[in-house]
Design a protein around this motif. Sequence first.
Motif, PDB file in Angstrom:
ATOM      1  N   ASP A 112      -2.745  97.808 -30.432  1.00 26.80           N
ATOM      2  CA  ASP A 112      -4.026  98.465 -30.674  1.00 26.80           C
ATOM      3  C   ASP A 112      -4.173  99.697 -29.793  1.00 26.80           C
ATOM      4  N   GLU A 113      -3.753  99.573 -28.524  1.00 24.14           N
ATOM      5  CA  GLU A 113      -3.856 100.697 -27.598  1.00 24.14           C
ATOM      6  C   GLU A 113      -2.943 101.836 -28.040  1.00 24.14           C
ATOM      7  N   ALA A 114      -1.731 101.500 -28.505  1.00 22.62           N
ATOM      8  CA  ALA A 114      -0.794 102.519 -28.975  1.00 22.62           C
ATOM      9  C   ALA A 114      -1.344 103.218 -30.214  1.00 22.62           C
ATOM     10  N   LYS A 119      -3.796 107.939 -32.746  1.00 21.93           N
ATOM     11  CA  LYS A 119      -4.904 108.505 -33.522  1.00 21.93           C
ATOM     12  C   LYS A 119      -5.589 109.628 -32.740  1.00 21.93           C
ATOM     13  N   ALA A 120      -5.774 109.426 -31.431  1.00 21.45           N
ATOM     14  CA  ALA A 120      -6.406 110.453 -30.610  1.00 21.45           C
ATOM     15  C   ALA A 120      -5.557 111.712 -30.573  1.00 21.45           C
ATOM     16  N   HIS A 121      -4.239 111.536 -30.521  1.00 24.75           N
ATOM     17  CA  HIS A 121      -3.340 112.701 -30.524  1.00 24.75           C
ATOM     18  C   HIS A 121      -3.440 113.445 -31.851  1.00 24.75           C
ATOM     19  N   SER A 223       2.872 111.054 -22.416  1.00 26.18           N
ATOM     20  CA  SER A 223       2.049 111.831 -23.351  1.00 26.18           C
ATOM     21  C   SER A 223       2.718 111.941 -24.709  1.00 26.18           C
ATOM     22  N   TRP A 224       1.903 111.871 -25.765  1.00 25.30           N
ATOM     23  CA  TRP A 224       2.374 112.266 -27.081  1.00 25.30           C
ATOM     24  C   TRP A 224       2.585 113.779 -27.075  1.00 25.30           C
TER      25      TRP A 224
END
Length: 254
Positions: A112-114, A119-121, A223-224
Amino acid sequence: MAVKQTAGRNALGEFAPKFAQLNDDVLFGEVWSREDKLSLRDRSLVTVVALMAQGLVDSSFKYHLTTAKKNGITKAEIAEILTHAAFYAGWPKAWAAFYMAKEVWTEERDGDEADHARKAHEDSMVFPIGQPNDGFAQYFVGQSYLAPVSTDQAGIFNVTFEPGCRNNWHIHYGDKGGGQILVCVAGRGYYQEEGKEARELHPGDVVNIPVGVKHWHGAAPDSWFSHLAVEVPGENTSNEWCEAVSDEEYGKLR
């Protein structure tokens, strides 16, 4: 809906074909599929408790815990189920079952965290992440994604790297043109040419890569990272993939 299973045939199809057929077609294809009698969630609950009661906390138990999670049993519910069963099946068996259940539901939390980080990236840039870059997976350490932006006058692709992902050392070739341009659009990453220090990349940075230069690029460990890869038109263009960037090499960038 019928439950489809091939584990029996995959593992024992040649050695014990009848057992494999009964496992896949009868146990899962018929018994597990009788949702008019018991839901998949209820069958998962019964199966987990039955296996725990026998002390069978092996790979099959983890499989059924994972299935139970997929069938809707929450972390709070599995904790209560195993606690209740402990009084009837035995305290040591419950301890063993809890260790494996904790792994399965921790994997869910990490997943879920990944997903949230990914999604945020994606939300931080105007280009989509695209699909898993399976066609070039052999040339990457970690998971990358590819989204075509334009393929008309020049090939332009949005390449996204999960944290720690990087491509192998490689070289672009071409006559009268060729090479590549990287336009960084989100996250934090690195670019390095052979024999030179790595360059940290941020949104807005541009990297011009001439033909014949051995290099690699990818995400920072925490970081992505996404960049547009612009294929510079030329004659007889090609790409040579070389060795992977080792963990030792990459670790020096931390």
